[in-house]
Design a protein around this motif. Structure first.
Motif, PDB file in Angstrom:
ATOM      1  N   VAL A 776      46.902  28.849  23.581  1.00 19.63           N
ATOM      2  CA  VAL A 776      47.765  29.576  22.116  1.00 19.63           C
ATOM      3  C   VAL A 776      49.113  29.468  21.844  1.00 19.63           C
ATOM      4  N   VAL A 777      50.361  29.075  22.669  1.00 19.04           N
ATOM      5  CA  VAL A 777      51.245  29.392  22.579  1.00 19.04           C
ATOM      6  C   VAL A 777      51.928  28.149  21.769  1.00 19.04           C
ATOM      7  N   ALA A 778      50.906  27.140  22.393  1.00 20.25           N
ATOM      8  CA  ALA A 778      50.967  25.826  21.840  1.00 20.25           C
ATOM      9  C   ALA A 778      50.904  25.643  19.722  1.00 20.25           C
ATOM     10  N   GLY A 779      49.896  26.625  19.421  1.00 21.65           N
ATOM     11  CA  GLY A 779      48.683  26.479  18.700  1.00 21.65           C
ATOM     12  C   GLY A 779      50.223  27.230  17.583  1.00 21.65           C
ATOM     13  N   VAL A 780      51.318  27.937  17.684  1.00 20.15           N
ATOM     14  CA  VAL A 780      51.422  28.991  17.178  1.00 20.15           C
ATOM     15  C   VAL A 780      53.013  28.059  17.105  1.00 20.15           C
ATOM     16  N   LEU A 781      53.706  27.411  17.994  1.00 16.63           N
ATOM     17  CA  LEU A 781      54.939  26.181  17.688  1.00 16.63           C
ATOM     18  C   LEU A 781      53.884  25.448  16.798  1.00 16.63           C
ATOM     19  N   LEU A 782      52.659  24.901  16.671  1.00 17.21           N
ATOM     20  CA  LEU A 782      52.412  23.412  15.777  1.00 17.21           C
ATOM     21  C   LEU A 782      52.486  24.255  13.941  1.00 17.21           C
ATOM     22  N   VAL A 783      52.397  26.042  13.611  1.00 13.03           N
ATOM     23  CA  VAL A 783      52.249  27.020  12.925  1.00 13.03           C
ATOM     24  C   VAL A 783      53.765  26.150  12.096  1.00 13.03           C
ATOM     25  N   ILE A 784      54.372  27.021  13.077  1.00 12.75           N
ATOM     26  CA  ILE A 784      55.974  26.953  12.289  1.00 12.75           C
ATOM     27  C   ILE A 784      56.479  26.266  13.098  1.00 12.75           C
ATOM     28  N   LEU A 785      56.325  24.661  12.854  1.00 10.87           N
ATOM     29  CA  LEU A 785      57.022  23.095  13.025  1.00 10.87           C
ATOM     30  C   LEU A 785      56.046  22.755  11.967  1.00 10.87           C
ATOM     31  N   LEU A 786      54.773  23.130  11.287  1.00 15.97           N
ATOM     32  CA  LEU A 786      54.053  22.707  10.027  1.00 15.97           C
ATOM     33  C   LEU A 786      54.792  23.675   8.408  1.00 15.97           C
ATOM     34  N   VAL A 787      55.234  24.582   8.230  1.00 12.26           N
ATOM     35  CA  VAL A 787      55.616  25.526   7.808  1.00 12.26           C
ATOM     36  C   VAL A 787      56.965  24.971   7.629  1.00 12.26           C
ATOM     37  N   LEU A 788      57.644  25.308   8.662  1.00 11.36           N
ATOM     38  CA  LEU A 788      59.579  24.054   8.276  1.00 11.36           C
ATOM     39  C   LEU A 788      59.184  22.745   8.003  1.00 11.36           C
TER      40      LEU A 788
END
Length: 945
Positions: A776-788
């Motif tokens: 779950v934590v990895a998924g949230v970080l991946l979404v944030i990275l894609l947005v950036l």
């Protein structure tokens, strides 16, 4: 004029000096008077002396009194008062006056004589000792004076006053120390206090009663009582019986008859002179005793024909007695004869016949007094007509060495001495006992055989018949045998200790012990390798004992022993058996290097006791077929700290190894096999946990590389591997068992056991929760990275294509720190892109487009997407080509402007790629930097096919 003034002053000074004594130079006269003017002054009276200065005023004088020319008093007043006066104040007194520098004449002396008060003394009317009941007169004598009132003191306390000089007191109530003194109206009005007179009481003489004869007094005797009063004569004696005065008996000696006049007697004496009586004597008890009764004993009885019988007569008295012997009737006195011998208190009958059978008794007579004892008890002497037999029994027939066995020989009647025989009844007795039993202690095998007994008594000895023989079989002392099941402990399992002794013997009770390093004072094994601590409180008849682990793991050595009988007979201690655990322990762990259970011969091996707590004194131990022994011996191993290094292994070195503390704690145990073959199997030393990955490796003794081999589990072929390795990605309980490997042309390894521990449900749940949370934590970080990234792309408006190109010399296969160091002085937007794949780092250098080298205001065209080709280095550091189309990775890279110093806008980006693969045992660990590769990327390049 001046002369006139001088004369006047001189005249005034003369007048002042002379006072009023006259106008001439004469000194004033002093007159001393004594008041009262008695001719005799007594001590403690008051005397006043007055000094008058003739012609002078009293107020101006200082008066001085002298006694025998020594100044004793000085005052402004003309009187000197002495109260009270004592004899030491006597003397010749004078006085004079002093005024300034002028002194009067000294008065005529007046003699003062002080007389002491008259002395009192106390006298007693009765000279000599004073006794209880006496009346004594005390007299106070004061010479030369009459009309006195007398005062008495007793023990320094005022007591009586009398007009006469005599005081009468009674003893013993008024004894003490007495003093007196007197008073009168005339002078002297009192006397001195007399010295103390001690009135002491002297005890009355004590009467005592003596008895004749001494000792026990018997009915019919006459007893003399005598009253003795020491130091005095002319006594009249008074006797009392039972506290009642006797009548008409005043002699010093009285005679009484027993038993009529039994009782308690006392006496005292009276006389005319002082002391007039004595004290009452102590009580003497006169009590008659019944005539002593004779006691008869007969040994032996019954008696057998030909035996010797002894009759003994005794009287309960401290006197010397003569004895008479009677048979069947009172007038039949047994005389001394050839077969009848009388000696003191015994009658001995030799060679008994049936005629000696009958009633017997005896009587004692005093030598000193003609008093006989009562007749003794009557005893019937029985004479049988046969020779007695004996019966021999044994408490054990099968006896172990070191044990004891007791033989019992029974025979009718008593008084026998027992004779014990072995092998032959007509041989010399092995021993003689006064009791009917014979115990052989700490027997050996040579004590076995047939035993007989017989009994004898008297002098000469009369023997019974021999008993029947009893066979005693003696075998070596048994040794308990201990077994432990299971011997390797699984967490939570119970363990059963079983103790067995020779199956042919029964009745054993069992004790259980745990081994600790040898300590003096504790039960220990014979070789002192271990001391023993009791494992259970009580000895039990059960031959098994269950250990239910609770708390610390009960690993360690165990011993059992059996016992039976009373007194207790113990078997030998069993050989120690050990309960091991392969799991790592909290206090210490045993580490093996090389980390495998199987080893080739003639190889080195290192074993280390790694301490984790405060335990000290650890030692390495080994258990083999020969038993337990030290795991590190100086002739083939060396110890450095807690590590034992074996220089060269041998097959006999195989066994179970563990670390053991001085308090009996154990580490995990490791079963090490040293094989003299050519193939071994490298397998885990410690138990595996479900889910772990494990690799089994087949090794040939002459090469370090693996060999092609077949792998077997519990004797069944499970896999063929050309690499010589078999990997189980995630072991389960079903994988537990014996493993071995076999090479078609090299040989076969020994078997090794692999243990698999089951993970508890609580642990699996925790792992699963952790994995879910991580995803779950990895998924949230991946979404944030894609947005950036998306926002950054829209901001720049241009792209770079990223592809692999030939690496530049300055950036190929260099350490990232070295590259970073080479960028000093370049634009701050220079960077690295780090690509991580399978544990290796790949660095790619990104260069901007040639068209933008001189473009100071770079726009979105500075953003380039580059296709990244992943390269993997094999063990020999050779590149394996990869198809960039299969897994392209795009990274946004921003570049800067070029400077005169060179291309400073090189940027490195780190991309971490994780590939899911099967878990394998790591052969070696290599830092990530060792596989780093740098590649230069050029923008504005179209990705290749």
């Amino acid at each position: 004029m001046d002369n006139t003034l001088l004369c006047v002053l001189l005249l005034l000074s003369i007048l002042i000096y002379c006072g009023h004594c006259g106008e001439d130079d004469e000194r004033c006269e002093a007159v001393l008077t004594l008041q009262p003017n008695w001719t005799q002054i007594f001590s403690e009276e008051t005397v006043t002396m007055r000094c008058d200065i003739q012609g002078g005023r009293d107020s101006d004088w200082q008066y001085e009194w002298h006694n025998n020319r020594k100044l004793v008093y000085s005052n402004k007043k003309p009187e000197y008062r002495i109260s009270p006066v004592y004899t030491f104040n006597s003397g010749s007194y004078t006085c004079e006056g002093v005024k300034g520098i002028k002194r009067s004449e000294t008065s005529d002396p007046v003699q003062l004589t002080v007389s002491a008060l008259p002395s009192a003394s106390v006298s007693v009317s009765a000279p000599g000792p004073l006794y209880y009941g006496d009346t004594v007169s005390l007299q106070c004598d004061i010479p030369d004076y009459t009309d006195l009132m007398y005062y008495w003191y007793k023990n320094n306390q005022p007591g009586y006053s009398t007009h006469g000089k005599t005081l009468t007191i009674s003893l013993p109530d008024q004894d003490g120390q007495y003093q007196c003194w007197g008073t009168r109206r005339d002078r002297p009005q009192k006397s001195q206090l007399s010295r103390a007179l001690s009135i002491q009481l002297t005890a009355l003489p004590t009467a005592s009663v003596s008895v004749s004869p001494q000792g026990l007094l018997y009915s019919g005797e006459t007893v003399s009582l005598q009253c003795d009063i020491p130091d005095y004569t002319d006594w009249t004696y008074h006797w009392s019986r039972n506290n009642q005065p006797g009548s008409g008996t005043h002699g010093k000696t009285i005679n009484i008859s027993l038993p009529d006049q039994d009782g308690q007697y006392q006496c005292l004496g009276t006389r005319r002179d002082r002391p007039q009586k004595s004290q009452l004597s102590g009580t003497v008890l006169i009590r008659s005793t019944a005539l002593p009764k004779a006691e008869l004993s007969v040994e032996p009885n019954p008696v057998f024909p030909g035996e010797t019988v002894t009759l003994t007569c005794s009287v309960e008295s401290d006197s010397i007695w003569n004895y008479q012997w009677y048979k069947d009737r009172n007038d039949n006195v047994v005389p001394q004869s050839v077969r009848h011998t009388i000696t003191g208190d015994t009658l001995t009958i030799s060679r008994v016949t049936e005629s000696d059978q009958g009633l017997d008794w005896c009587q004692g007579e005093r030598r000193s007094r003609p008093t006989s004892s009562q007749h003794s008890n009557v005893i019937t002497l029985t004479v049988t007509d046969y020779q007695p037999s004996t019966t021999l029994t044994s408490d054990k027939e099968d006896v172990f060495t070191g044990d004891s066995v007791t033989l019992s020989c029974t025979v009718e009647s008593s008084g026998w001495t027992f004779y014990w025989y072995r092998h032959r009844p007509d041989s010399t007795p092995v021993t003689t006992t006064s009791g009917y039993s014979y115990t052989l202690s700490w027997v050996s095998v040579s004590d076995g055989g047939q035993y007989w007994c017989r009994a004898g008594r008297g002098d000469p000895v009369y023997y019974t018949l021999y008993s029947d023989p009893v066979q005693i079989n003696i075998t070596d002392k048994p040794k308990a045998v201990l077994s432990i099941s299971p011997q390797w402990l699984n967490p939570g399992d119970s363990v059963t200790l079983s103790c067995e002794v020779d199956k042919t013997s029964t009745g054993w009770r069992f004790s259980w012990y745990r081994t600790v390093p040898y300590r003096a004072g504790l039960p220990s094994l014979s070789d002192k390798s271990y001391s023993l601590l009791p494992q259970s409180d009580n000895v039990t008849s059960e031959d098994s004992y269950t250990l239910i682990p609770a708390g610390p793991t009960p690993t360690g050595g165990y011993v059992c022993r059996a016992e039976r009988g009373d007194p207790v007979y113990n078997t030998l201690f069993s050989e120690p058996q050990f309960l091991w655990s392969g799991d790592l322990q909290p206090s210490v762990s045993l580490r093996i290097s090389p980390n495998t259970t199987q080893h080739f011969r003639s190889k080195s091996l290192s074993l280390s006791c790694e301490e984790k707590g405060n335990s000290t004194g650890w030692r390495l131990m080994r258990y083999t077929e020969r038993g337990v022994e030290s795991g590190c011996v100086s002739n083939w191993g060396s110890i450095t700290g807690s590590t034992c290094t074996i220089r060269s292994t041998y097959t006999w070195f195989s066994g179970v190894f563990w670390c053991e503390s001085g308090s009996g704690e154990y580490s995990n145990a490791v079963n090490i096999t040293v094989d003299d073959g050519y193939v071994i199997l490298e397998s885990p030393v410690h138990p595996m946990t479900e889910g772990d990955s494990v690799t089994l490796t087949c090794k040939y003794w002459t090469t370090s590389s693996n060999i092609k081999a077949d792998f077997y589990k519990d004797g069944v072929l499970i896999k063929n591997e050309t690499t010589g390795e078999m990997t189980i990605p995630a072991v389960s309980k079903s994988d537990e068992g014996f493993y071995k490997c076999k090479s078609p042309d090299k040989g076969e390894s020994p078997e090794s056991w692999m243990t698999v521990r089951v993970v508890s449900p609580g642990s699996s749940t925790s792992v699963l929760v952790g994995v879910v949370v991580g995803l779950v934590v990895a998924g949230v970080l991946l979404v944030i990275l894609l947005v950036l990234l998306w926002r950054f792309k829209n901001t720049k408006g241009s792209c770079f294509n990223r592809i692999f190109s030939n690496p530049q010399p300055q950036s190929t296969n260099q350490d990232p720190q070295q590259d970073q160091g080479s960028t000093q002085g370049r634009a701050p937007d220079a960077g690295y892109t780090l690509l991580q794949h399978d544990g290796g780092h790949i660095y790619d250098t990104i260069n901007p487009s040639d068209n933008n080298v001189n473009d100071a205001a770079a726009g979105p065209s500075h953003v380039t997407y580059a296709q990244i080709q992943l390269k993997k280095l094999d063990k020999k550091k050779k590149e394996k080509p990869a198809d960039p189309k299969e897994s392209p990775v795009y990274s946004e890279v921003q570049t800067g402007k070029a400077t005169a110093a060179g291309p400073v806008d090189v940027t490195y980006a780190e991309v971490v790629l994780k590939k899911k693969t099967k878990a394998k045992k790591k052969r070696e660990t290599t830092p990530p930097e060792a596989d780093s590769v740098y590649s230069q990327l050029k923008p504005d390049t179209t990705p290749g096919p």
